[in-house]
Write an enzyme that holds these catalytic residues in place. Sequence first.
Site, short mmCIF file in Angstrom:
data_model
loop_
_atom_site.label_atom_id
_atom_site.label_comp_id
_atom_site.label_asym_id
_atom_site.label_seq_id
_atom_site.Cartn_x
_atom_site.Cartn_y
_atom_site.Cartn_z
N LEU A 80 -9.48 2.34 13.38
CA LEU A 80 -9.59 2.13 14.82
C LEU A 80 -10.81 2.77 15.44
O LEU A 80 -11.56 2.11 16.18
CB LEU A 80 -8.31 2.65 15.51
N ARG A 132 -0.81 7.38 17.46
CA ARG A 132 -1.06 7.86 16.10
C ARG A 132 -1.57 9.31 16.14
O ARG A 132 -2.17 9.75 17.13
CB ARG A 132 -2.10 6.98 15.40
N TYR A 153 0.84 -1.21 0.00
CA TYR A 153 0.00 0.00 0.00
C TYR A 153 0.87 1.26 0.00
O TYR A 153 0.73 2.13 -0.86
CB TYR A 153 -0.94 0.00 1.20
#
Length: 253
Positions: free
Chosen positions: A121, A152, A71
């Site tokens: 998430l 994150r 990706y």
Amino acid sequence: IHFAAHLQVGESVLNPIKYYMNNTVNTTNLIAMCEKYGVNKFIFSSTAAVYGEPKEMPISETTPTNPINPYGMSKLMSEQVLKDTASANKDFKYVILRYFNVAGASTDNSLGECHIPETHLIPLIIHAAIGKRDKIMMFGDDYPTSDGSCIRDYVHVEDLASAHIKALEYLSGGNESDIFNCGYGHGYSVKEVIDTVKEVSGVDFKVEIVPRREGDPAELVADNTKIKEKMGWRPKYNDLELICASALKWEQK
């Protein structure tokens, strides 16, 4: 403005050709059509996945790129096609926006996330809060972070949208091609996100700690100095509680 891509990291590892054909080959075809018909301003949705597992935080645009999955590599290859096209065609200009973790729903509750299967998430945690799933799994609690869970940089979708408006204005103003990180410059841990969803939903759902996933860096946080200074981007929704609450309202709707 090119948003279209496949985006599941795990799927890209299992089916890399799907990702290179869509994310790289189709993007190259689109760039070729832009060149053919004189469309000389191109805004591209890229990703923090191009950085891989950087050794220093926060991540700036000059941080070395080293994707660890197809990706991220498929997006980095598309970035290179843009750079080479602009090098060969002096009229062609681009802005590459490297997204960090986009989250939340529109503040008027009209638009939100709906992935099948869901892999992000915050929606997964909210599914546990509203009973769509019986628990949320946390992949590892032994990372070298303050609470042991991954960190994150979550950016609200409306702030990301405003970055694209700024990118349009930037290119329309005759500026040179460039790359910009889209993030808030600070991160939240998985545990902090879980606790925030529990708080805004009022539900104490089950959390199961499971082994780490391969390829999950401990921390990914953007240095957003460049986009603020060069494009005048001013995020308005830099608030984890607001992000989670907007996503919750969308799911409830």
